[in-house]
Design an enzyme around this catalytic site. Structure first.
Site, PDB file in Angstrom:
ATOM      1  N   CYS A   2     -16.481 -23.053  12.091  1.00  0.00           N
ATOM      2  CA  CYS A   2     -17.637 -23.539  12.831  1.00  0.00           C
ATOM      3  C   CYS A   2     -18.157 -22.388  13.679  1.00  0.00           C
ATOM      4  CB  CYS A   2     -17.350 -24.717  13.748  1.00  0.00           C
ATOM      5  SG  CYS A   2     -16.778 -26.182  12.902  1.00  0.00           S
ATOM      6  N   GLU A 479      -4.278 -12.643  -6.707  1.00  0.00           N
ATOM      7  CA  GLU A 479      -5.585 -12.441  -6.084  1.00  0.00           C
ATOM      8  C   GLU A 479      -6.723 -12.704  -7.085  1.00  0.00           C
ATOM      9  OE1 GLU A 479      -6.966 -12.289  -3.420  1.00  0.00           O
ATOM     10  OE2 GLU A 479      -8.757 -11.066  -3.516  1.00  0.00           O
TER      11      GLU A 479
END
Ligand code: F6R
Length: 606
Positions: A2, A479
């Site tokens: 946020c 990855e």
């Protein structure tokens, strides 16, 4: 996660709030909103989804207040709907929040019993009602917030404005970062200095437990105990110019292509290139006496750490313990005397990594952090900071931060090995020379991008994709799978090549592409045996290797050639093909590459 902004301005602030939120969208993009003080009362506009929806709303329903707060959300409590979007408000107060209020259920029960009506599913609304409750009982805004803060548990950064108060904003920080920007006759609040970069470079960072009373003329900061404190005003180097896609279609593409440069910057921070020596900063611990290195991180940063484990054990001959931070923090792992703990984080704000750092510190470890944001909490709480000089990474999927983390870890491994005599001067020169070659070798990989576009068409049709690797290529397989799944939403898994026959081989058929990360090193032969096992079961092999594909001895669906490199540096080189495969697959599929669904760049919740 946020993003928070606030402006005490000298003109209407809604447009600037949205502009600042755009630079914070990396922190979340489920919904967004702004609230301003409009002729003494509070008004807000909110919209589900990306920031452009909020912009459209503001065009049809503009706000003209000079004091306002804004928020871009990554949902924790409550679905990402407009109803749950911030700012949350009552008639008296409006709040934006980053983090989690852990005791919100108790607070909600208490406040509901007192007659407050909750309209959303969020934890943040408890803050609104708590402050409102204090004000209804006669407290002024500052005393009301002070009292409310004393009742909140959890991690939060808050920005609060009030009806009837055009020259007041209150900010509070506990566990989530907040920066206050000083303008001339204006004041700003942001989750980071990048959000405020076009407005001001004069920044004060709040420290843990701080709260601040902001007015246009200045700010007064208080500590947890309510005592006035002075926090330094620093000149931020965050430049809004850096946050730009250049000629690229996505930030991720730009960041992939920046890697030769940023790796070179990072290496030059730790190497004396002219003399082919490491020039490593003093970590404040005698490297010859380190009994163990403990590494912890999350996600891609964890995979960088895993490569670091292979390097430190192989070259420095020191045992390394590694775990994802969300596990290590709760394992109560015994940590040795004379232990070095290394934390890897792009943002420097990842909640689990920070909590593990604090655990390691409390258990007597020397703390070194490899971070990209030098002003971050993880950097500030470390004994030694090893910066990666990747520059701001905006694409949510980490690329250049990962390879810069690898660069710093490789230098750390050499520095420890050299200090302990495990690496001779000749070997040091060989390894440093190999590292210096990396930017050039990566540039050669980046010059062959066409091939990936073609392969992406095939991959985009797959339901599942497997990645295999051995030794220090195993973390690259992990990855590669993470990159593909997070931006293309195709299910992908990475495995140690030798593990294949212990279960995953059951998944292989003609429809499953198997991407094999296999540099020509002392493990290639073993990996080739695993490739043959896949081929025998009809798997579609995409081999990423500098080896001659004819020596593999079975049919390949594709071969991605790579330049020959030193075994130390292969993980840095092989990062690029796995990034490009994921990127082009996602582009072909038309997903939101820079802001994939459900993710956020900075994970400040546990
Ligand atoms: C994936 C990715 C994440 C981060 C992880 C840790 O592409 O970016 O897995 O690596 O959330 O974040 P930092 O490095 O900021 O601690």
């Amino acid at each position: 996660m946020c993003g928070i902004v606030g402006i005490l301005g000298s003109k209407p602030v809604a447009t600037d709030l949205v502009d600042a939120l755009r630079r914070l969208e990396y922190r979340g993009y489920d919904s967004a909103g702004v609230a301003t003080v409009e002729n003494g009362h509070l008004e807000r506009r909110r919209a589900e989804g990306k920031l452009r929806n909020l912009e459209t709303r503001l065009l049809s329903e503009p706000l003209s207040g000079h004091t306002g707060i804004g928020h871009t959300r990554w949902a924790t409590h409550g679905r990402p709907t407009e109803r749950n979007a911030h700012p949350h408000m009552s008639a008296k107060v409006s709040v934006v929040h980053n983090g989690i209020i852990e005791n919100f259920r108790e607070l909600k029960t208490e406040l509901t019993a007192k007659g407050h009506t909750f309209e959303t599913d969020t934890d943040t609304e408890a803050v609104v009602h708590l402050v409102t409750d204090e004000m209804e009982r006669g407290a002024g805004p500052i005393d009301a917030v002070k009292a409310a803060l004393g009742k909140l548990k959890g991690a939060f950064a808050l920005g609060i404005i009030f009806a009837g108060e055009d020259d007041l904003m209150i900010a509070a920080r506990q566990g989530s970062p907040l920066a206050i920007g000083h303008g001339s006759g204006e004041m700003y609040l942001g989750s980071d200095a990048i959000a405020l970069a076009p407005f001001t470079d004069a920044i004060t960072y709040l420290e843990e437990g701080d709260w601040a009373v902001m007015r246009r003329a200045g700010v007064q900061v208080f500590d947890r105990a309510g005592q006035p404190v002075t926090r330094p005003l620093i000149k931020s180097v965050a430049s809004s110019l850096l946050v730009d896609k250049g000629n690229h279609r996505h930030f991720m593409a730009k960041e992939i292509h920046e890697q030769p440069d940023v790796i070179s910057h990072t290496l030059s921070n730790y190497l004396d290139m002219a003399n082919a020596r490491v020039n490593f900063p003093d970590l404040g611990i005698d490297l010859t006496k380190i009994s163990r290195v403990t590494i912890s991180a999350c996600g891609t940063a964890y995979y960088a750490g895993l490569v670091g484990k292979y390097w430190i054990e192989r070259y420095a001959r020191v045992p390394v313990e590694i775990d994802v931070a969300s596990e290590m923090r709760y394992r109560e792992a015994p940590l040795p005397a004379d232990g070095l703990a290394v934390f890897v984080s792009q943002s420097g704000e990842t909640a689990d990594t920070l909590a593990t750092l604090r655990y390691a510190k409390a258990n007597g470890q020397r703390i070194a952090s490899i971070v990209n944001v030098r002003t971050s909490t993880i950097a500030r709480e470390s004994h030694a900071v090893l910066p990666t000089l990747a520059g701001p990474e905006i694409g949510v999927a980490s690329t250049k931060a990962f390879t810069c983390q690898l660069a710093a870890l490789a230098c750390l491994a050499i520095a420890i090995g050299r200090a302990r005599g495990a690496i001779s001067q000749e070997l040091e020169q060989e390894l440093v020379t190999a590292l210096v070659e990396v930017p050039r070798l990566i540039s050669t990989v980046l010059r062959n991008e066409e091939q990936y576009i073609e392969l992406a068409h095939g991959l985009s049709k797959a339901r599942d994709v497997l990645y295999l690797g051995r030794g220090s290529s195993y973390p690259l397989a992990l990855e590669g799978a993470l990159k593909l799944k997070e931006i293309s939403y195709i299910h992908a898994e990475g495995y140690a090549a030798g593990e294949l026959k212990h279960g995953p081989i059951a998944l292989i058929d003609e429809a499953v592409p198997v991407i094999v990360v296999a540099p020509e090193d002392d493990l290639l032969e073993k990996t080739v045996s695993n490739v043959q096992e896949v081929a025998a079961r009809g798997g579609q092999i995409i081999l990423i290797s500098n080896a001659n594909p004819e020596t593999i001895g079975c049919a390949l669906a594709a071969h991605i050639p790579t330049p020959k490199a030193h075994p130390l540096t292969n993980p840095l080189i092989y990062a690029i093909p796995v990034q490009l495969l994921a990127y082009h697959t996602a582009v072909f599929m038309g997903t939101d590459v820079d802001q994939p669904r459900n993710l956020a760049k900075s994970v400040t919740v546990e």
